[in-house]
Design a protein around this motif. Structure first.
Motif, PDB file in Angstrom:
ATOM      1  N   GLY A   1      16.091 -13.780  -4.968  1.00 60.03           N
ATOM      2  CA  GLY A   1      17.229 -14.584  -5.414  1.00 60.03           C
ATOM      3  C   GLY A   1      17.931 -15.311  -4.284  1.00 60.03           C
ATOM      4  N   LEU A   2      17.726 -14.836  -3.065  1.00 60.74           N
ATOM      5  CA  LEU A   2      18.348 -15.463  -1.887  1.00 60.74           C
ATOM      6  C   LEU A   2      17.318 -16.138  -0.986  1.00 60.74           C
ATOM      7  CD1 LEU A   2      21.019 -12.770  -0.937  1.00 60.74           C
ATOM      8  CD2 LEU A   2      21.374 -14.950  -2.102  1.00 60.74           C
ATOM      9  N   ARG A   3      16.156 -16.469  -1.539  1.00 60.02           N
ATOM     10  CA  ARG A   3      15.103 -17.120  -0.747  1.00 60.02           C
ATOM     11  C   ARG A   3      15.561 -18.490  -0.248  1.00 60.02           C
ATOM     12  NH1 ARG A   3      11.367 -16.363  -4.120  1.00 60.02           N
ATOM     13  NH2 ARG A   3      11.614 -18.294  -5.252  1.00 60.02           N
ATOM     14  N   ASP A   4      16.220 -19.256  -1.122  1.00 61.23           N
ATOM     15  CA  ASP A   4      16.714 -20.586  -0.762  1.00 61.23           C
ATOM     16  C   ASP A   4      17.741 -21.007  -1.812  1.00 61.23           C
ATOM     17  OD1 ASP A   4      15.160 -21.315  -2.996  1.00 61.23           O
ATOM     18  OD2 ASP A   4      13.547 -22.131  -1.771  1.00 61.23           O
ATOM     19  N   LEU A   5      18.270 -22.201  -1.669  1.00 64.60           N
ATOM     20  CA  LEU A   5      19.303 -22.662  -2.595  1.00 64.60           C
ATOM     21  C   LEU A   5      18.765 -22.776  -4.020  1.00 64.60           C
ATOM     22  CD1 LEU A   5      22.216 -23.592  -2.988  1.00 64.60           C
ATOM     23  CD2 LEU A   5      21.476 -25.914  -2.371  1.00 64.60           C
ATOM     24  N   ARG A   6      17.558 -23.260  -4.163  1.00 67.53           N
ATOM     25  CA  ARG A   6      16.953 -23.388  -5.494  1.00 67.53           C
ATOM     26  C   ARG A   6      16.862 -22.017  -6.179  1.00 67.53           C
ATOM     27  NH1 ARG A   6      11.061 -25.902  -6.044  1.00 67.53           N
ATOM     28  NH2 ARG A   6      11.761 -26.554  -4.026  1.00 67.53           N
ATOM     29  N   SER A   7      16.438 -21.001  -5.452  1.00 68.48           N
ATOM     30  CA  SER A   7      16.348 -19.646  -6.005  1.00 68.48           C
ATOM     31  C   SER A   7      17.718 -19.124  -6.414  1.00 68.48           C
ATOM     32  CB  SER A   7      15.736 -18.682  -4.987  1.00 68.48           C
ATOM     33  OG  SER A   7      14.450 -19.082  -4.633  1.00 68.48           O
ATOM     34  N   LEU A   8      18.705 -19.344  -5.551  1.00 70.97           N
ATOM     35  CA  LEU A   8      20.065 -18.900  -5.869  1.00 70.97           C
ATOM     36  C   LEU A   8      20.564 -19.567  -7.143  1.00 70.97           C
ATOM     37  CD1 LEU A   8      22.696 -17.370  -5.131  1.00 70.97           C
ATOM     38  CD2 LEU A   8      23.374 -19.429  -3.876  1.00 70.97           C
ATOM     39  N   LEU A   9      20.348 -20.873  -7.266  1.00 73.61           N
ATOM     40  CA  LEU A   9      20.857 -21.608  -8.428  1.00 73.61           C
ATOM     41  C   LEU A   9      20.126 -21.263  -9.717  1.00 73.61           C
ATOM     42  CD1 LEU A   9      21.506 -25.058  -6.740  1.00 73.61           C
ATOM     43  CD2 LEU A   9      23.198 -23.316  -7.368  1.00 73.61           C
ATOM     44  N   SER A  10      19.005 -20.548  -9.625  1.00 69.64           N
ATOM     45  CA  SER A  10      18.306 -20.107 -10.830  1.00 69.64           C
ATOM     46  C   SER A  10      18.864 -18.778 -11.348  1.00 69.64           C
ATOM     47  CB  SER A  10      16.805 -19.984 -10.574  1.00 69.64           C
ATOM     48  OG  SER A  10      16.541 -18.878  -9.733  1.00 69.64           O
ATOM     49  N   LEU A  11      19.731 -18.140 -10.580  1.00 70.10           N
ATOM     50  CA  LEU A  11      20.367 -16.894 -11.006  1.00 70.10           C
ATOM     51  C   LEU A  11      21.448 -17.200 -12.047  1.00 70.10           C
ATOM     52  CD1 LEU A  11      20.814 -15.116  -7.543  1.00 70.10           C
ATOM     53  CD2 LEU A  11      19.020 -14.729  -9.248  1.00 70.10           C
ATOM     54  N   PRO A  12      21.957 -16.170 -12.739  1.00 71.54           N
ATOM     55  CA  PRO A  12      23.073 -16.417 -13.665  1.00 71.54           C
ATOM     56  C   PRO A  12      24.200 -17.187 -12.967  1.00 71.54           C
ATOM     57  CG  PRO A  12      22.263 -14.186 -13.931  1.00 71.54           C
ATOM     58  CD  PRO A  12      21.544 -14.773 -12.730  1.00 71.54           C
ATOM     59  N   THR A  13      24.788 -18.103 -13.684  1.00 69.87           N
ATOM     60  CA  THR A  13      25.774 -19.029 -13.121  1.00 69.87           C
ATOM     61  C   THR A  13      26.869 -18.331 -12.330  1.00 69.87           C
ATOM     62  OG1 THR A  13      25.347 -20.575 -14.907  1.00 69.87           O
ATOM     63  CG2 THR A  13      27.403 -20.871 -13.708  1.00 69.87           C
ATOM     64  N   GLU A  14      27.466 -17.300 -12.890  1.00 74.87           N
ATOM     65  CA  GLU A  14      28.577 -16.637 -12.204  1.00 74.87           C
ATOM     66  C   GLU A  14      28.136 -15.958 -10.908  1.00 74.87           C
ATOM     67  OE1 GLU A  14      31.875 -16.950 -12.505  1.00 74.87           O
ATOM     68  OE2 GLU A  14      31.245 -18.473 -13.955  1.00 74.87           O
ATOM     69  N   VAL A  15      26.931 -15.405 -10.907  1.00 79.29           N
ATOM     70  CA  VAL A  15      26.403 -14.770  -9.692  1.00 79.29           C
ATOM     71  C   VAL A  15      26.205 -15.830  -8.615  1.00 79.29           C
ATOM     72  CG1 VAL A  15      24.435 -13.536  -8.682  1.00 79.29           C
ATOM     73  CG2 VAL A  15      25.306 -12.862 -10.940  1.00 79.29           C
ATOM     74  N   ALA A  16      25.519 -16.913  -8.961  1.00 78.10           N
ATOM     75  CA  ALA A  16      25.252 -17.981  -7.997  1.00 78.10           C
ATOM     76  C   ALA A  16      26.548 -18.585  -7.463  1.00 78.10           C
ATOM     77  CB  ALA A  16      24.388 -19.063  -8.642  1.00 78.10           C
ATOM     78  N   LYS A  17      27.475 -18.866  -8.353  1.00 80.90           N
ATOM     79  CA  LYS A  17      28.738 -19.489  -7.933  1.00 80.90           C
ATOM     80  C   LYS A  17      29.542 -18.556  -7.025  1.00 80.90           C
ATOM     81  CE  LYS A  17      32.535 -22.249  -9.700  1.00 80.90           C
ATOM     82  NZ  LYS A  17      33.179 -22.801 -10.903  1.00 80.90           N
ATOM     83  N   THR A  18      29.531 -17.272  -7.331  1.00 81.81           N
ATOM     84  CA  THR A  18      30.251 -16.304  -6.491  1.00 81.81           C
ATOM     85  C   THR A  18      29.649 -16.261  -5.091  1.00 81.81           C
ATOM     86  OG1 THR A  18      30.915 -14.979  -8.391  1.00 81.81           O
ATOM     87  CG2 THR A  18      30.890 -13.868  -6.256  1.00 81.81           C
ATOM     88  N   VAL A  19      28.330 -16.248  -4.993  1.00 82.57           N
ATOM     89  CA  VAL A  19      27.675 -16.259  -3.675  1.00 82.57           C
ATOM     90  C   VAL A  19      28.086 -17.511  -2.907  1.00 82.57           C
ATOM     91  CG1 VAL A  19      25.453 -16.445  -2.465  1.00 82.57           C
ATOM     92  CG2 VAL A  19      25.719 -14.826  -4.362  1.00 82.57           C
ATOM     93  N   LEU A  20      28.050 -18.656  -3.566  1.00 82.87           N
ATOM     94  CA  LEU A  20      28.405 -19.913  -2.898  1.00 82.87           C
ATOM     95  C   LEU A  20      29.871 -19.936  -2.467  1.00 82.87           C
ATOM     96  CD1 LEU A  20      26.391 -22.408  -5.107  1.00 82.87           C
ATOM     97  CD2 LEU A  20      25.959 -21.831  -2.705  1.00 82.87           C
ATOM     98  N   LEU A  21      30.749 -19.440  -3.314  1.00 84.61           N
ATOM     99  CA  LEU A  21      32.176 -19.403  -2.945  1.00 84.61           C
ATOM    100  C   LEU A  21      32.407 -18.473  -1.757  1.00 84.61           C
ATOM    101  CD1 LEU A  21      33.799 -19.441  -6.497  1.00 84.61           C
ATOM    102  CD2 LEU A  21      33.950 -21.251  -4.757  1.00 84.61           C
TER     103      LEU A  21
END
Length: 195
Positions: free
Chosen positions: A44-64
């Motif tokens: 899930g943390l391989r790259d940005l594309r992988s992160l953005l394929s995770l559930p929205t709230e998970v991805a957004k929390t990581v980015l924030l």
């Protein structure tokens, strides 16, 4: 993160650590790396594309969290600029659309582009703030406000489209002046930075 030598680490938090880039393209070039903690995985943390394929709230929390930690790194960089140079210049924060390292990392770098490893067209186009390959963190966060279909299109981060961006003509990342060689780009950037 506490075990990482201070010689390569700028700072760390409960969600990330920030290291000095091994191949700096600017005087200041750091990378913020998220820690792998549940529910996050290596995949899930391989790259940005992988992160953005995770559930929205998970991805957004990581980015924030990455953004928060990057802003702290930026503050530390600007403090050091004041101490060393009695001046502060721009610091950009973003991802490579197609990273060379397979673990998500966020670049925090000064925009002088006078680092020892800023050597070729790929380097210039991959960090140029307006070329489209360097995805600014705030712009990526804005994708979450788009209609789902548009978010999905951007989150796919098309490989062919972004690889083409690395082949664009040479342009100064500050003023967009065109150049024929990296030697002249580097000379121009060094002269601009020394002013």
């Amino acid at each position: 993160p506490a075990d990482i030598p201070q010689s390569i680490k700028l700072c760390h938090t409960e969600t990330s650590f920030t290291l000095h880039d091994l191949y700096p393209k600017s005087l200041y070039h750091e990378v913020v790396i998220p820690l792998i903690r549940p529910p996050l995985t290596v995949d899930g943390l391989r790259d940005l594309r992988s992160l953005l394929s995770l559930p929205t709230e998970v991805a957004k929390t990581v980015l924030l969290n990455l953004r928060r930690d990057a802003l702290e790194a930026k503050r530390l960089i600007e403090d050091d600029m004041r101490k060393r140079y009695s001046a502060v210049w721009d610091v950009q924060i973003g991802f490579h659309a197609l990273p060379s390292v397979q673990h998500l990392h966020l670049h925090v770098m000064s925009t002088d582009f006078t680092g020892l490893y800023f050597k070729n067209k790929k380097h210039l186009n991959s960090f140029h703030p307006d070329a489209g390959f360097f995805l600014k963190i705030d712009e990526v966060l804005e994708w979450f406000d788009l209609p789902q279909a548009e978010f999905a299109r951007k989150a796919r981060i098309d490989k062919k489209e972004h690889e083409a961006l690395l082949k664009q003509d040479l342009k100064c990342p500050g003023c967009n002046a065109p150049f024929r060689s990296m030697t002249t780009v580097r000379k121009h950037l060094t002269e601009k930075h020394e002013k």
